[in-house]
Design a protein around this motif. Structure first.
Motif, PDB file in Angstrom:
ATOM      1  N   GLY A  28     -38.466  -8.792  81.361  1.00 29.51           N
ATOM      2  CA  GLY A  28     -38.417  -7.611  80.507  1.00 29.51           C
ATOM      3  C   GLY A  28     -39.617  -8.136  79.424  1.00 29.51           C
ATOM      4  O   GLY A  28     -39.621  -7.622  78.321  1.00 29.51           O
ATOM      5  N   ALA A  29     -40.009  -9.187  79.468  1.00 27.55           N
ATOM      6  CA  ALA A  29     -41.124  -9.881  78.571  1.00 27.55           C
ATOM      7  C   ALA A  29     -42.220  -9.080  78.729  1.00 27.55           C
ATOM      8  O   ALA A  29     -42.919  -8.812  79.583  1.00 27.55           O
ATOM      9  CB  ALA A  29     -41.160 -11.462  78.962  1.00 27.55           C
ATOM     10  N   THR A  30     -42.993  -8.895  77.562  1.00 28.52           N
ATOM     11  CA  THR A  30     -44.157  -8.542  77.095  1.00 28.52           C
ATOM     12  C   THR A  30     -45.377  -9.347  76.829  1.00 28.52           C
ATOM     13  O   THR A  30     -45.189 -10.422  75.870  1.00 28.52           O
ATOM     14  CB  THR A  30     -44.279  -7.319  76.065  1.00 28.52           C
ATOM     15  OG1 THR A  30     -43.299  -6.387  76.637  1.00 28.52           O
ATOM     16  CG2 THR A  30     -45.377  -6.638  75.978  1.00 28.52           C
ATOM     17  N   ILE A  31     -46.400  -9.531  77.768  1.00 28.21           N
ATOM     18  CA  ILE A  31     -47.421 -10.340  77.404  1.00 28.21           C
ATOM     19  C   ILE A  31     -48.335  -9.710  76.501  1.00 28.21           C
ATOM     20  O   ILE A  31     -49.024  -8.681  76.818  1.00 28.21           O
ATOM     21  CB  ILE A  31     -48.297 -11.058  78.574  1.00 28.21           C
ATOM     22  CG1 ILE A  31     -47.122 -11.606  79.550  1.00 28.21           C
ATOM     23  CG2 ILE A  31     -49.356 -11.827  78.279  1.00 28.21           C
ATOM     24  CD1 ILE A  31     -47.586 -12.159  80.996  1.00 28.21           C
ATOM     25  N   GLU A  32     -48.119 -10.006  75.137  1.00 27.78           N
ATOM     26  CA  GLU A  32     -49.025  -9.258  74.329  1.00 27.78           C
ATOM     27  C   GLU A  32     -50.525  -9.566  74.111  1.00 27.78           C
ATOM     28  O   GLU A  32     -51.246  -8.511  73.801  1.00 27.78           O
ATOM     29  CB  GLU A  32     -48.286  -9.619  73.025  1.00 27.78           C
ATOM     30  CG  GLU A  32     -46.664  -9.002  72.825  1.00 27.78           C
ATOM     31  CD  GLU A  32     -46.198  -9.379  71.598  1.00 27.78           C
ATOM     32  OE1 GLU A  32     -46.794  -9.873  70.314  1.00 27.78           O
ATOM     33  OE2 GLU A  32     -44.852  -8.647  71.279  1.00 27.78           O
ATOM     34  N   THR A  33     -50.502 -10.842  73.932  1.00 27.29           N
ATOM     35  CA  THR A  33     -51.945 -11.519  73.993  1.00 27.29           C
ATOM     36  C   THR A  33     -52.161 -12.625  74.685  1.00 27.29           C
ATOM     37  O   THR A  33     -51.220 -13.534  74.787  1.00 27.29           O
ATOM     38  CB  THR A  33     -52.152 -11.963  72.459  1.00 27.29           C
ATOM     39  OG1 THR A  33     -51.852 -11.061  71.648  1.00 27.29           O
ATOM     40  CG2 THR A  33     -53.583 -12.585  72.162  1.00 27.29           C
ATOM     41  N   SER A  42     -43.371 -11.835  74.165  1.00 25.78           N
ATOM     42  CA  SER A  42     -42.068 -11.396  73.345  1.00 25.78           C
ATOM     43  C   SER A  42     -41.239 -10.549  74.677  1.00 25.78           C
ATOM     44  O   SER A  42     -41.540 -10.143  75.387  1.00 25.78           O
ATOM     45  CB  SER A  42     -42.424 -10.579  72.227  1.00 25.78           C
ATOM     46  OG  SER A  42     -43.048  -9.239  72.754  1.00 25.78           O
ATOM     47  N   LEU A  43     -39.826 -10.790  73.823  1.00 24.80           N
ATOM     48  CA  LEU A  43     -38.753 -10.022  74.458  1.00 24.80           C
ATOM     49  C   LEU A  43     -37.736  -9.594  73.348  1.00 24.80           C
ATOM     50  O   LEU A  43     -37.721 -10.488  72.425  1.00 24.80           O
ATOM     51  CB  LEU A  43     -38.359 -10.527  75.965  1.00 24.80           C
ATOM     52  CG  LEU A  43     -37.730 -11.832  75.613  1.00 24.80           C
ATOM     53  CD1 LEU A  43     -36.246 -11.878  75.130  1.00 24.80           C
ATOM     54  CD2 LEU A  43     -37.436 -12.365  77.044  1.00 24.80           C
ATOM     55  N   THR A  44     -36.849  -8.590  73.871  1.00 21.53           N
ATOM     56  CA  THR A  44     -35.746  -8.320  73.015  1.00 21.53           C
ATOM     57  C   THR A  44     -34.426  -8.776  73.866  1.00 21.53           C
ATOM     58  O   THR A  44     -34.390  -8.429  74.967  1.00 21.53           O
ATOM     59  CB  THR A  44     -35.484  -6.795  72.742  1.00 21.53           C
ATOM     60  OG1 THR A  44     -36.641  -6.384  72.008  1.00 21.53           O
ATOM     61  CG2 THR A  44     -34.389  -6.525  72.038  1.00 21.53           C
ATOM     62  N   THR A  56     -28.058 -16.542  72.698  1.00 15.65           N
ATOM     63  CA  THR A  56     -29.006 -16.290  73.765  1.00 15.65           C
ATOM     64  C   THR A  56     -29.316 -17.577  74.541  1.00 15.65           C
ATOM     65  O   THR A  56     -28.981 -18.959  73.847  1.00 15.65           O
ATOM     66  CB  THR A  56     -30.443 -16.310  73.131  1.00 15.65           C
ATOM     67  OG1 THR A  56     -30.489 -15.093  72.295  1.00 15.65           O
ATOM     68  CG2 THR A  56     -31.599 -16.099  74.102  1.00 15.65           C
ATOM     69  N   HIS A  57     -29.096 -17.321  75.823  1.00 14.01           N
ATOM     70  CA  HIS A  57     -28.895 -18.612  76.804  1.00 14.01           C
ATOM     71  C   HIS A  57     -30.364 -19.546  76.730  1.00 14.01           C
ATOM     72  O   HIS A  57     -31.442 -18.948  76.441  1.00 14.01           O
ATOM     73  CB  HIS A  57     -29.203 -18.210  77.997  1.00 14.01           C
ATOM     74  CG  HIS A  57     -28.503 -19.254  79.358  1.00 14.01           C
ATOM     75  ND1 HIS A  57     -29.354 -20.232  79.554  1.00 14.01           N
ATOM     76  CD2 HIS A  57     -27.538 -19.342  79.544  1.00 14.01           C
ATOM     77  CE1 HIS A  57     -28.715 -21.098  80.103  1.00 14.01           C
ATOM     78  NE2 HIS A  57     -27.606 -20.585  80.610  1.00 14.01           N
ATOM     79  N   LEU A  99     -37.601 -12.021  70.204  1.00 13.74           N
ATOM     80  CA  LEU A  99     -38.211 -13.360  70.307  1.00 13.74           C
ATOM     81  C   LEU A  99     -39.484 -13.375  70.752  1.00 13.74           C
ATOM     82  O   LEU A  99     -39.954 -12.339  71.363  1.00 13.74           O
ATOM     83  CB  LEU A  99     -37.568 -14.277  71.353  1.00 13.74           C
ATOM     84  CG  LEU A  99     -35.744 -14.424  71.067  1.00 13.74           C
ATOM     85  CD1 LEU A  99     -35.339 -15.234  72.134  1.00 13.74           C
ATOM     86  CD2 LEU A  99     -35.429 -14.745  69.784  1.00 13.74           C
ATOM     87  N   VAL A 100     -40.435 -14.215  69.888  1.00 12.87           N
ATOM     88  CA  VAL A 100     -41.879 -14.135  70.168  1.00 12.87           C
ATOM     89  C   VAL A 100     -42.283 -15.680  70.569  1.00 12.87           C
ATOM     90  O   VAL A 100     -41.841 -16.565  69.765  1.00 12.87           O
ATOM     91  CB  VAL A 100     -42.582 -13.572  68.731  1.00 12.87           C
ATOM     92  CG1 VAL A 100     -44.143 -13.836  69.354  1.00 12.87           C
ATOM     93  CG2 VAL A 100     -42.103 -12.231  68.827  1.00 12.87           C
TER      94      VAL A 100
END
Length: 143
Positions: A28-33, A42-44, A56-57, A99-100
């Motif tokens: 569920g990570a987003t590659i922002e840049t 980032s991810l929640t 968080t693991h 998290l970023v």
């Protein structure tokens, strides 16, 4: 912002391939840049990403930084593989934290390059983890 020259234009096929990373998408990570030598991902944090201490693991924090590292080091379209990654975990996080991870190329020397990777919590801007990683660039390209 990147610390190395980003005068190279990224080819859309390279960007698309990096953004289709199956593991990043599964988490569920987003590659922002993504730019040559730089990436932000980032991810929640969800409940499924916690360890038995309800934090968080560490593997998730490492993985987020590794996704940013892979994107930044492969953004030129030349196949890059991790040789070494060292991480320091500095602060715990939990469910709902955003998290970023940012990876920046700090040295390029022939077939190898060195990256600094930081993981922060978006809202409070607190430093969660810091990594240093070395990549080996093969002669082959992709994209």
């Amino acid at each position: 912002m990147p610390t190395v020259s980003t005068t190279l234009k990224m080819h859309p096929a390279i960007t698309a391939r990096i953004r289709q990373d199956p593991f990043a998408n599964w988490l569920g990570a987003t590659i922002e840049t993504v730019e040559p030598g730089y990436a932000r991902v980032s991810l929640t944090v969800t409940e499924a990403m916690l360890n038995f201490h309800a934090m968080t693991h560490g593997g998730l924090v490492f993985a987020l930084g590794d996704i940013a590292f892979a994107a930044a080091s492969n953004a030129r379209g030349q196949t890059a593989l991790a040789l070494n990654v060292a991480i320091s975990f500095l602060r715990p996080t939990g469910t709902g934290d955003q998290l970023v991870a940012e990876a920046r190329e700090v040295h390029q020397g022939g077939a190898t390059a060195l990256y600094d990777i930081v993981v922060t919590e978006r809202t409070g801007q607190q430093l969660i983890a810091k990594s240093q990683a070395t990549v080996y660039r093969k002669k082959e390209s992709f994209g």
